[in-house]
Design an enzyme around this catalytic site. Structure first.
Site, PDB file in Angstrom:
ATOM      1  N   ARG A 156       0.368  16.754   9.205  1.00 21.46           N
ATOM      2  CA  ARG A 156       1.230  17.715   9.899  1.00 21.46           C
ATOM      3  C   ARG A 156       2.192  18.411   8.951  1.00 21.46           C
ATOM      4  O   ARG A 156       2.722  19.484   9.261  1.00 21.46           O
ATOM      5  CB  ARG A 156       1.986  17.004  11.013  1.00 21.46           C
ATOM      6  CG  ARG A 156       1.087  16.555  12.159  1.00 21.46           C
ATOM      7  CD  ARG A 156       1.840  15.776  13.210  1.00 21.46           C
ATOM      8  NE  ARG A 156       2.375  14.534  12.664  1.00 21.46           N
ATOM      9  CZ  ARG A 156       3.035  13.633  13.392  1.00 21.46           C
ATOM     10  NH1 ARG A 156       3.262  13.847  14.672  1.00 21.46           N
ATOM     11  NH2 ARG A 156       3.488  12.531  12.834  1.00 21.46           N
ATOM     12  N   LYS A 162      -8.413  -0.379  11.097  1.00 23.43           N
ATOM     13  CA  LYS A 162      -7.784  -1.351  11.966  1.00 23.43           C
ATOM     14  C   LYS A 162      -6.281  -1.057  12.034  1.00 23.43           C
ATOM     15  O   LYS A 162      -5.751  -0.422  11.116  1.00 23.43           O
ATOM     16  CB  LYS A 162      -8.044  -2.782  11.485  1.00 23.43           C
ATOM     17  CG  LYS A 162      -7.395  -3.122  10.139  1.00 23.43           C
ATOM     18  CD  LYS A 162      -7.585  -4.577   9.789  1.00 23.43           C
ATOM     19  CE  LYS A 162      -6.641  -5.478  10.532  1.00 23.43           C
ATOM     20  NZ  LYS A 162      -5.248  -5.406  10.094  1.00 23.43           N
ATOM     21  N   HIS A 217     -11.017  -3.860   5.338  1.00 24.19           N
ATOM     22  CA  HIS A 217     -11.111  -3.860   3.880  1.00 24.19           C
ATOM     23  C   HIS A 217     -11.442  -5.234   3.306  1.00 24.19           C
ATOM     24  O   HIS A 217     -11.979  -5.344   2.199  1.00 24.19           O
ATOM     25  CB  HIS A 217      -9.822  -3.314   3.253  1.00 24.19           C
ATOM     26  CG  HIS A 217      -8.649  -4.242   3.347  1.00 24.19           C
ATOM     27  ND1 HIS A 217      -7.800  -4.254   4.423  1.00 24.19           N
ATOM     28  CD2 HIS A 217      -8.200  -5.190   2.497  1.00 24.19           C
ATOM     29  CE1 HIS A 217      -6.872  -5.165   4.234  1.00 24.19           C
ATOM     30  NE2 HIS A 217      -7.088  -5.745   3.082  1.00 24.19           N
ATOM     31  N   LYS A 263     -14.509  -6.981  -0.286  1.00 25.09           N
ATOM     32  CA  LYS A 263     -14.213  -7.777  -1.475  1.00 25.09           C
ATOM     33  C   LYS A 263     -15.489  -8.440  -2.003  1.00 25.09           C
ATOM     34  O   LYS A 263     -16.371  -8.825  -1.237  1.00 25.09           O
ATOM     35  CB  LYS A 263     -13.138  -8.823  -1.156  1.00 25.09           C
ATOM     36  CG  LYS A 263     -11.788  -8.185  -0.805  1.00 25.09           C
ATOM     37  CD  LYS A 263     -10.738  -9.219  -0.527  1.00 25.09           C
ATOM     38  CE  LYS A 263      -9.406  -8.568  -0.142  1.00 25.09           C
ATOM     39  NZ  LYS A 263      -8.822  -7.817  -1.248  1.00 25.09           N
ATOM     40  N   GLU A 281      -0.191 -14.854   2.428  1.00 27.46           N
ATOM     41  CA  GLU A 281       0.517 -13.801   1.703  1.00 27.46           C
ATOM     42  C   GLU A 281       1.897 -14.300   1.318  1.00 27.46           C
ATOM     43  O   GLU A 281       2.559 -14.986   2.105  1.00 27.46           O
ATOM     44  CB  GLU A 281       0.662 -12.549   2.563  1.00 27.46           C
ATOM     45  CG  GLU A 281      -0.641 -11.913   3.005  1.00 27.46           C
ATOM     46  CD  GLU A 281      -0.386 -10.717   3.914  1.00 27.46           C
ATOM     47  OE1 GLU A 281      -0.162  -9.615   3.382  1.00 27.46           O
ATOM     48  OE2 GLU A 281      -0.408 -10.894   5.143  1.00 27.46           O
ATOM     49  N   ASP A 289      -2.842  -8.926  13.757  1.00 23.61           N
ATOM     50  CA  ASP A 289      -2.989  -8.237  12.481  1.00 23.61           C
ATOM     51  C   ASP A 289      -4.076  -8.853  11.613  1.00 23.61           C
ATOM     52  O   ASP A 289      -4.824  -8.137  10.942  1.00 23.61           O
ATOM     53  CB  ASP A 289      -1.653  -8.261  11.729  1.00 23.61           C
ATOM     54  CG  ASP A 289      -1.697  -7.459  10.435  1.00 23.61           C
ATOM     55  OD1 ASP A 289      -2.355  -6.410  10.418  1.00 23.61           O
ATOM     56  OD2 ASP A 289      -1.067  -7.889   9.452  1.00 23.61           O
ATOM     57  N   HIS A 291      -9.655  -9.824  10.149  1.00 28.03           N
ATOM     58  CA  HIS A 291     -10.098 -10.428   8.899  1.00 28.03           C
ATOM     59  C   HIS A 291     -10.635 -11.844   9.082  1.00 28.03           C
ATOM     60  O   HIS A 291     -11.739 -12.169   8.635  1.00 28.03           O
ATOM     61  CB  HIS A 291      -8.942 -10.497   7.900  1.00 28.03           C
ATOM     62  CG  HIS A 291      -8.316  -9.184   7.587  1.00 28.03           C
ATOM     63  ND1 HIS A 291      -9.009  -8.002   7.563  1.00 28.03           N
ATOM     64  CD2 HIS A 291      -7.038  -8.866   7.277  1.00 28.03           C
ATOM     65  CE1 HIS A 291      -8.196  -7.015   7.229  1.00 28.03           C
ATOM     66  NE2 HIS A 291      -6.999  -7.516   7.064  1.00 28.03           N
ATOM     67  N   LYS A 343       2.642 -14.901   6.473  1.00 32.72           N
ATOM     68  CA  LYS A 343       3.429 -14.135   5.505  1.00 32.72           C
ATOM     69  C   LYS A 343       4.523 -15.014   4.916  1.00 32.72           C
ATOM     70  O   LYS A 343       4.928 -16.004   5.502  1.00 32.72           O
ATOM     71  CB  LYS A 343       4.043 -12.902   6.173  1.00 32.72           C
ATOM     72  CG  LYS A 343       3.009 -11.818   6.484  1.00 32.72           C
ATOM     73  CD  LYS A 343       3.691 -10.528   6.909  1.00 32.72           C
ATOM     74  CE  LYS A 343       2.676  -9.407   7.021  1.00 32.72           C
ATOM     75  NZ  LYS A 343       2.090  -9.041   5.705  1.00 32.72           N
TER      76      LYS A 343
END
Length: 514
Positions: free
Chosen positions: A66, A174, A204, A208, A242, A261, A266, A366
């Protein structure tokens, strides 16, 4: 070593990968081209493909957003995120060649007139570069925008190939829906405009190297497949850890959490790949048919099993890499009383002939101690130990997805010396060590597959909905149950104590984060 073998080995180690032939010429329309995903992941991936001759010499990238800007300005912004600089800071020839293929188009995502202009611009690029009418639309926007873009592409006639020799495909990032109902609605809208064969739902993780090699490892090596069942496997652990917090994704994460998530996409995809039966052929239809069978065989969860077999957590203040970090509720943009989970652990069972009775332990979180993604196949102990007084650790086979991609196998061996002592040893295979300096980035692999029309590593509509069918009962149970006492694990730890109890209650243990 023969000269032929030496040349082949040098070829492998001299570069990260090669393409046997460039893909079809095409126009790539990147919606959301001014966003982080486009700049940090997609543009570098396309550059990577271009310099390795995976893209056709004739291709055009049209960034769509935009924000108003010129082609030159878009190119300057893109250049900041591309490799290929000379030592003096200038652009090398490959860098300049790639930037010449970039163009920019601005407009509103819900404006029919914008898409009429887009159609004309694509026709111009098609004539200019002789692209054959081939088009790839990439949705790198917030998910809330997907329905508007899909609807307008259909109304403008951009979803249909221009002739029998051309193709049109769409890539959807996603998260694919927020629950099963929204995923079904999005699937219905996509399928009202595009055919299933045109739709590439991207994850993604599946790009891998270790994930791709999993199928080769299982079905290309005769020594492992006979062991891959309840007869020899005690349990399977899948970890996606993570050390980072929510970074700049607080607004998204508050509405998603670790379960939506990571687990729905995944982690369940990895579960399907590790547990699937051998496909009849290595093609998209056969592989995805076997994956959906696994997801449909996972024992459904209800309120009781969610309370017993699912753990959620949220990180509090702590230290990561010896640096103090805030808790989730202190992160910018996060509700100070948030009940969003930043950690989830599950115990699942796959009710089929191969895996009956074998627990699958899944965890993701996380702000954990170290970043790590791996699949660990834990084998049963030897049925009879003849070495008196010697404890022998069970064998394990670990597929390391990140940070270092590779495979390791542990077994017991006699330690040197006159006394019989058995010690665990590990055989390690590492991609970087075996094949040279680099491997293709996951996004480069997947975009290359999109352009070539290979959907093997992409989700199908039924697979997405089956994953949501497993996750929805957990979401409902959490919504209807009492709020947990968050935070329940410090940043820099390996997660909440309840997650360890999940395995220890069965007499097992989680592998430590490496």
């Amino acid at each position: 070593m023969s000269s032929r073998a030496t040349a082949a080995q040098e070829a492998v180690h001299s570069d990260s990968y090669f393409c046997e032939a460039p893909a079809d010429p095409c126009a790539i329309v990147m919606f959301g081209a001014s966003g982080d995903l486009a700049k940090r992941k997609l543009l570098p991936a396309l550059y990577d493909l271009a310099v390795h001759s995976c893209l056709a010499p004739r291709f055009r990238l049209l960034g769509f957003a935009r924000t108003e800007m010129s082609d030159d300005e878009f190119g300057r912004q893109a250049a900041e995120f591309l490799p290929g600089k000379t030592p003096s800071g200038g652009a090398d020839s490959a860098h300049r060649d790639f930037l010449q293929q970039l163009h920019y188009f601005h407009g509103e995502y819900n404006d029919p007139g914008t898409y009429q202009r887009l159609a004309k611009r694509l026709d111009e690029l098609d004539r200019e570069a002789e692209l054959g009418g081939n088009r790839l639309f990439y949705l790198a926007t917030p998910p809330s925008v997907y329905p508007r873009i899909v609807e307008q592409l259909g109304r403008a006639g951009l979803a249909k190939p221009k002739n029998e020799r051309s193709w049109v495909r769409i890539v959807v990032e996603k998260p694919f829906g927020h629950d099963r109902a929204s995923a079904q609605a999005l699937n219905e809208q996509l399928l009202s405009v595009f055919d299933e064969s045109q739709i590439f739902r991207i994850d993604h993780y599946l790009g891998k190297e270790t994930v791709q090699n999993l199928l080769v490892f299982r079905f290309g090596n005769g020594i492992f497949e006979p062991l891959w069942s309840r007869n020899y496997v005690d349990s399977v652990q899948i970890t996606a850890a993570e050390s980072l917090g929510v970074e700049r994704r607080a607004a998204f994460y508050e509405s998603a959490g670790a379960l939506r998530d990571m687990v729905q996409s995944h982690v369940l995809q990895l579960t399907a790949l590790i547990a699937m039966e051998s496909p009849a052929n290595f093609d998209a239809t056969a592989v995805r048919n076997e994956k959906i069978k696994v997801l449909q065989s996972i024992r459904p969860l209800d309120g009781d099993s969610v309370r017993r077999d699912v753990v959620r957590g949220q990180y509090g203040p702590g230290c990561v890499n010896d640096e103090p970090v805030p808790g989730y509720r202190q992160e910018p943009g996060v509700n100070p009383n948030s009940a969003t989970e930043t950690f989830a652990a599950l115990k699942l069972f796959i009710d089929n002939w191969r895996w009956s009775g074998v627990p699958f332990y899944l965890r993701t979180g996380k702000r954990l101690a170290r970043p790590s993604a791996e699949i660990a196949v834990m084998f049963k102990r030897a049925p009879h130990l003849v070495f008196r007084g010697e404890a022998v650790e069970p064998n394990s086979l670990v597929l390391n997805i990140q940070p270092q991609e590779g495979i390791s196998l542990s077994f017991g061996a006699k330690a040197p010396g006159s006394k019989l002592h058995i010690a665990p040893v590990t055989m390690d295979f590492r991609y970087r060590r075996a094949f040279g300096a680099g491997s293709r980035e996951a996004y480069a692999t997947l975009i290359n597959d999109c352009i070539r029309g290979d959907a093997t590593l992409f989700d199908r509509a039924d697979s997405v909905e089956a994953a949501w069918a497993l996750v929805d009962p957990i979401i409902d149970a959490w919504k209807n149950g009492p709020a947990p006492a968050f935070p329940n694990y410090p940043a820099g730890s390996e997660g909440p104590e309840a997650a360890f109890d999940l395995a220890e209650s069965d007499g097992r243990q989680w592998r430590p984060l490496p």
